[in-house]
Design an enzyme around this catalytic site. Structure first.
Site, short mmCIF file in Angstrom:
data_model
loop_
_atom_site.label_atom_id
_atom_site.label_comp_id
_atom_site.label_asym_id
_atom_site.label_seq_id
_atom_site.Cartn_x
_atom_site.Cartn_y
_atom_site.Cartn_z
N GLU A 64 -6.94 4.55 8.10
CA GLU A 64 -6.83 5.96 7.74
C GLU A 64 -8.11 6.46 7.07
OE1 GLU A 64 -2.05 5.36 7.24
OE2 GLU A 64 -3.31 5.53 5.46
N ASN A 100 0.85 -1.19 0.00
CA ASN A 100 0.00 0.00 0.00
C ASN A 100 0.89 1.24 0.00
OD1 ASN A 100 -1.92 1.96 0.37
ND2 ASN A 100 -2.40 1.41 2.49
N HIS A 107 -9.44 0.78 5.29
CA HIS A 107 -8.17 1.06 5.97
C HIS A 107 -8.41 2.03 7.12
CE1 HIS A 107 -4.05 2.42 6.67
NE2 HIS A 107 -3.66 1.32 6.04
N LYS A 124 0.05 4.24 -0.32
CA LYS A 124 -0.63 5.41 0.26
C LYS A 124 -0.42 6.63 -0.65
CE LYS A 124 -0.35 3.33 4.81
NZ LYS A 124 -0.16 3.51 6.26
N GLU A 184 -5.13 -4.93 11.01
CA GLU A 184 -4.15 -3.85 11.20
C GLU A 184 -4.37 -3.18 12.55
OE1 GLU A 184 -4.67 -0.72 8.32
OE2 GLU A 184 -6.75 -0.44 8.89
N SER A 189 2.84 -2.24 10.43
CA SER A 189 4.28 -1.98 10.41
C SER A 189 5.11 -3.24 10.24
CB SER A 189 4.71 -1.22 11.67
OG SER A 189 4.12 0.05 11.72
N GLY A 218 2.58 3.17 11.41
CA GLY A 218 3.36 4.39 11.33
C GLY A 218 3.86 4.91 12.65
#
Length: 254
Positions: free
Chosen positions: A100, A9, A98, A11, A170, A216, A176
């Site tokens: 985010e 991904n 996701h 991003k 996730e 991660s 991150g």
């Protein structure tokens, strides 16, 4: 036997020329170095998907994925991209839900159920993301929370349709942040999710469901994570932006 998948991904990263260079590097490395039965899915920004399709050959070990799609097939939704559009240029996978997207754009479980539906209707394979925050991990029933995400967005599907869905767990607290769930923590949650799927669709479907780890994972920890019996690969963020690091992760899943 469950399919092993490593999805990158990207991003919101890479200029057009940088994207072309990374695509070329990764695809050539996969061709030259990956001998095991693992599928690589590259998910660049939507702007580069048509270009990326020129690098991805049918029948190869690399597939093309999008980072999102709209829940409607078409309409007055300025700036959005639909599942039929993605399908029309040869995209095979789409990341949905996701953390985010949930956090910054307010995506709900109900909305994601619609996105899953439209993706499947157009022949796309959803990579459905689920996971908990740090507060939930430390103070709440995070297992029930993640199970609810799956229940509310996926369990309306028939067993036949569900078979085309990939799950990506996730832990939000590990995205991150430099933190990573231990391989034992990842295995525990993947096992819980597989049992949850078995309760809805039966053990055979659950055992065939690919569940990726998406917090991660990198060149240093991928081998340990992927060695766990219920971890079937990874949804890779930062490490997917460097070809050699990404290939190390891919090879760990063989």
């Amino acid at each position: 036997m469950r399919k092993k998948i490593v999805a990158g991904n990207w991003k919101m990263n890479k200029t057009a020329e940088e994207a072309k260079a990374l695509l070329s590097e990764v695809i050539n490395m996969v061709k030259d170095e990956v001998t095991g039965d693992v599928e690589v899915v590259l998910c660049p920004p939507a702007l580069y998907l048509a270009t990326a399709r020129q690098y991805v050959t049918d029948g190869g070990k690399v597939a093309l994925g999008a980072q999102n799609c709209h829940e409607k097939a078409s309409g007055a939704y300025t700036g959005e991209i639909s599942a039929p559009m993605l399908q029309s240029i040869g995209v095979e996978y789409v990341i949905l839900g996701h953390s985010e997207r949930r956090q910054y754009f307010g995506e709900t479980n109900a909305q994601l159920a619609e996105k899953v539906n439209i993706a499947l209707e157009n022949g796309l394979k959803p990579i459905f993301c689920c996971g908990e925050s740090r507060d939930l991990r430390e103070n709440g029933d995070y297992v029930a929370f993640v199970k609810d995400q799956i229940t509310e967005s996926l369990f309306h599907l028939s067993a036949e349709s569900f078979a085309n869905v990939v799950i990506a767990y996730e832990p939000i607290w590990a995205i991150g942040t430099g933190l990573t769930a231990s391989s034992a923590q990842a295995q525990d949650m993947h096992f819980e999710l597989r049992q949850h799927i078995a309760g809805q669709y039966g053990d055979a479907v659950a055992q065939d469901t690919t569940i990726l780890y998406g917090g991660s994972a990198n060149a240093q920890n991928a081998e340990e994570l992927f060695a766990r019996p219920d971890v079937d690969g990874g949804l890779i963020g930062g490490a997917s932006l460097k070809s050699r690091d990404f290939l190390t992760v891919v090879k760990a899943a063989q």
